[in-house]
Design an enzyme around this catalytic site. Structure first.
Site, PDB file in Angstrom:
ATOM      1  N   ASN A 199       0.950  -1.053   0.086  1.00 21.68           N
ATOM      2  CA  ASN A 199      -0.008   0.113   0.065  1.00 21.68           C
ATOM      3  C   ASN A 199       0.793   1.223  -0.228  1.00 21.68           C
ATOM      4  O   ASN A 199       1.379   1.682   1.129  1.00 21.68           O
ATOM      5  CB  ASN A 199      -0.925  -0.182   1.466  1.00 21.68           C
ATOM      6  CG  ASN A 199      -1.997   1.091   1.168  1.00 21.68           C
ATOM      7  OD1 ASN A 199      -1.732   2.023   0.195  1.00 21.68           O
ATOM      8  ND2 ASN A 199      -2.990   1.049   2.027  1.00 21.68           N
ATOM      9  N   GLU A 253      -3.583 -18.775 -21.048  1.00 19.04           N
ATOM     10  CA  GLU A 253      -3.834 -19.559 -19.819  1.00 19.04           C
ATOM     11  C   GLU A 253      -4.750 -20.592 -20.111  1.00 19.04           C
ATOM     12  O   GLU A 253      -5.861 -20.346 -20.260  1.00 19.04           O
ATOM     13  CB  GLU A 253      -4.418 -18.814 -18.650  1.00 19.04           C
ATOM     14  CG  GLU A 253      -4.673 -19.676 -17.456  1.00 19.04           C
ATOM     15  CD  GLU A 253      -5.952 -19.082 -16.432  1.00 19.04           C
ATOM     16  OE1 GLU A 253      -5.856 -19.297 -15.364  1.00 19.04           O
ATOM     17  OE2 GLU A 253      -6.966 -18.249 -17.026  1.00 19.04           O
ATOM     18  N   ASP A 266      -1.393  -1.061  -4.286  1.00 20.90           N
ATOM     19  CA  ASP A 266      -1.458   0.003  -5.275  1.00 20.90           C
ATOM     20  C   ASP A 266      -0.067   0.038  -6.189  1.00 20.90           C
ATOM     21  O   ASP A 266       0.717  -0.599  -5.779  1.00 20.90           O
ATOM     22  CB  ASP A 266      -2.070   1.263  -4.877  1.00 20.90           C
ATOM     23  CG  ASP A 266      -1.058   1.819  -3.983  1.00 20.90           C
ATOM     24  OD1 ASP A 266       0.133   1.750  -3.955  1.00 20.90           O
ATOM     25  OD2 ASP A 266      -1.710   2.613  -3.086  1.00 20.90           O
ATOM     26  N   ASP A 299      -6.240 -14.199 -19.803  1.00 14.72           N
ATOM     27  CA  ASP A 299      -6.655 -14.978 -19.026  1.00 14.72           C
ATOM     28  C   ASP A 299      -7.914 -15.981 -19.753  1.00 14.72           C
ATOM     29  O   ASP A 299      -8.257 -15.686 -20.851  1.00 14.72           O
ATOM     30  CB  ASP A 299      -7.604 -14.155 -18.172  1.00 14.72           C
ATOM     31  CG  ASP A 299      -8.566 -14.667 -17.094  1.00 14.72           C
ATOM     32  OD1 ASP A 299      -7.762 -15.448 -16.149  1.00 14.72           O
ATOM     33  OD2 ASP A 299      -9.522 -14.783 -16.936  1.00 14.72           O
TER      34      ASP A 299
END
Length: 614
Positions: free
Chosen positions: A138, A359, A165, A330
């Site tokens: 973070n 994938e 982030d 993906d």
């Protein structure tokens, strides 16, 4: 009933279109580049009653080919043709009603950076670090909660947003570089403005915007600039199969067939072998490829010609805009396979040296190899996908190190897995990995045995292919539960209240520090080893719990030995003479131990040796 309501809404909107105001809200892609190889550009234009407007523009080298109206009057699909010599610049796209200007959009064709088309994609010289951004660091607590974003932070919820982030990743790049990583793959960072469970990133609600809780588009570009300074690469995780159920267009779809099985969704059967099955029924194929992945992930219909154009342009836009060196796609077998073949061709047309990994989560190499560029399939299907995730090898490593040794169990599974390489058109261009964000961590799979994990890492970092390591492996991250949120835990040191810090070493155990050193040692050695990147592979059938293979080229030979036994072993090298002939000594790069006599090697219990032969 839902279909009837949708149709009535469209009809009423159409009837009102000619009397209502016209309002422009979106143009996607927002800008483009001069000098792309494909001359075609299709703009999705969205706004209230926008289809009732006439479109015009004037710019040298830009031709307005058509403005297609679709079922929903709030959309126009504007096709442009760009001349090969069109210059960068800005021009107004005008929208007129009865000859009167009602809206306009200042469009820009940007100049491409020098060498953009020739960019080098990730390859065998790289080791990839996989990060789940919400759970890494973070770096900017001020963006944990953002106005207009539905889900608020909740670190107590393993499926909630925790606040990692892009700034946190940027701040951590020196750490990754020192460990020897040369590429970074982030789980998706695009906007996931969903009501709940949005942290994973796979429910995209805006394909052109980084999620504000991660940062901004500009910070994403900054991340890759910082990677470039370190000679490192950025791989973007993309999803063509589906979007999020709260995507901005879900309230006002362009047309009824923008999605499959809408509005009464059906969940996919996940029977991915329908793509290769020579006896498959159309019903079974549709049930898999047209089904929704989960109820919150609507299935995009790539048979609708506007959908693939939108997705293809979006991926090229991100490559050019962010300077990407790779894409991880993906759920590869779920979208329309013909569309995916076209997509790979278009991306590689623009970037011939680029790399894309798909994938295909199958343990059967015959299924995985079907998709790879150069593969000759009996059904005539061919795709230009260069690279795939090597799930069969991941499973073989996990089983081989967990099972007792036997004729068909243990290390022989490694041998047999590689013996299947004849199925692949290019077995060297596979991503090999101990684990990822969707499975139990390898440390957990191996019973939290540090020595076995070291053996697995040594194997993946020296075998053929492109290694990928999941964040936290270097500090023995593990988990009690097996839900996704448990596996994707916070990285130690990523939050101000953590008492253990992997970056500084504070609070780390001796084993955790040892694993960091172990990984860094091998990976930094690997960086300059062409023999590991591109050398040939020869392996020998495992005997007595010991597996040996060699990587070799004209300049160098490296011997890798895995000893799974709980006692030291004396390894005679006589059976390896066809490749060891001419070598008399060596050095184990893991222990920095010199081996003066290569005829017999003392291999420590439950360990790997990586030996440079002399």
């Amino acid at each position: 009933m839902k279909r009837l309501i949708f149709s009535v809404i469209i009809i009423l909107a159409t009837l009102n279109a000619f009397s209502a105001d016209i309002k422009l809200e979106r143009v996607e892609p927002m800008f483009w580049w001069a000098g792309m190889k494909s001359p075609s550009l299709q703009l999705m234009v969205y706004g209230e009653n926008i289809s009732s407007a006439d479109v015009s523009l004037e710019y040298p080298g830009v031709e307005l080919v058509s403005a297609s109206k679709v079922q929903n009057p709030n959309y126009l699909f504007v096709d442009l043709k760009l001349a090969e010599d069109v210059l960068p610049g800005k021009f107004d796209i005008q929208f007129k009603k009865d000859g009167k200007l009602v809206e306009e959009y200042n469009y820009e064709l940007k100049a491409r950076k020098n060498g953009s088309a020739e960019r080098e994609g990730f390859n065998n010289s790289d080791v990839i670090y996989l990060i789940t951004p919400d759970r890494f660091v973070n770096g900017n607590p001020n963006n944990d909660q953002v106005e207009g974003m539905k889900e608020k932070p909740n670190r107590k919820d393993r499926n909630g947003r925790h606040g990692g982030d892009l700034r946190g990743i940027i701040n951590s790049l020196d750490y990754l570089q020192n460990l020897g990583f040369t590429a970074v793959w982030l789980n998706p960072v695009l906007e996931n403005n969903m009501t709940q469970v949005s942290y994973h990133g796979y429910s995209i609600t805006d394909f052109y915007r980084v999620d504000a809780r991660y940062g901004s588009n500009e910070e994403y570009v900054e991340l890759n600039r910082e990677l470039d300074k370190r000679g490192m690469k950025l791989i973007m995780d993309m999803i063509f199969n589906h979007c999020g159920s709260e995507h901005w267009w879900m309230e006002d779809l362009p047309m009824a067939d923008w999605l499959n099985n809408y509005p009464d969704y059906k969940i996919t059967t996940h029977r991915r072998t329908v793509n290769q099955d020579p006896h498959v029924s159309e019903a079974d194929r549709d049930a898999m490829t047209k089904g929704w992945f989960v109820p919150t992930m609507p299935d995009l219909n790539q048979k609708n010609p506007f959908v693939p154009t939108y997705l293809i342009q979006n991926s090229i836009w991100w490559v050019e805009y962010a300077g990407l060196e790779g894409i991880r796609q993906d759920t590869w077998p779920y979208p329309d396979k013909d569309m995916m073949a076209v997509w790979t061709e278009r991306v590689l047309e623009e970037y011939p040296n680029f790399n894309i990994v798909g994938e295909e989560w199958s343990l059967n190499p015959a299924i995985v190899s079907y998709w790879q560029k150069g593969k000759i399939n009996t059904d005539g299907y061919h795709c230009s996908l260069p690279c795939l995730m090597d799930f069969p090898l991941q499973d073989a490593v996990s089983r081989s190190l967990s099972e007792d040794e036997g004729w068909e169990t243990g290390l022989v599974k490694l041998y047999e897995a590689l013996a299947n390489d004849f199925l692949y058109a290019d077995p060297e261009n596979l991503v090999v990995f101990p684990d990822n964000h969707d499975m139990s961590r390898m440390y957990k799979q191996l019973g939290e045995d540090k020595d076995l994990l070291k053996m697995a890492l040594a194997y993946f970092l020296t075998i053929r292919g492109i290694p990928q390591i999941y964040y936290g492996t270097e500090v023995l991250m593990t988990h009690e539960g097996d839900e996704d949120g448990d596996i994707r835990a916070e990285f130690p040191g990523g939050w101000a209240d953590h008492k253990v810090n992997a970056f500084t070493g504070e609070g780390l155990s001796a084993d955790q520090k040892d694993m960091q050193r172990y990984l860094a040692n091998i990976q930094n050695w690997r960086k300059n080893k062409a023999v590991i990147h591109y050398g040939k592979l020869m392996h020998f059938v495992p005997e007595d719990g010991v597996y040996t293979f060699f990587r070799y080229d004209e300049d160098e030979t490296v011997m890798v030995v895995l000893n799974k036994n709980i006692e030291d072993k004396t390894l005679s090298t006589k059976r390896f003479e066809e490749i060891t002939k001419g070598f008399s000594s060596g050095k184990d790069i893991i222990s920095s131990t010199e081996i003066p006599d290569l005829s017999e090697i003392q291999v420590p219990a439950k360990s790997a040796m990586i030996i440079e032969l002399k």
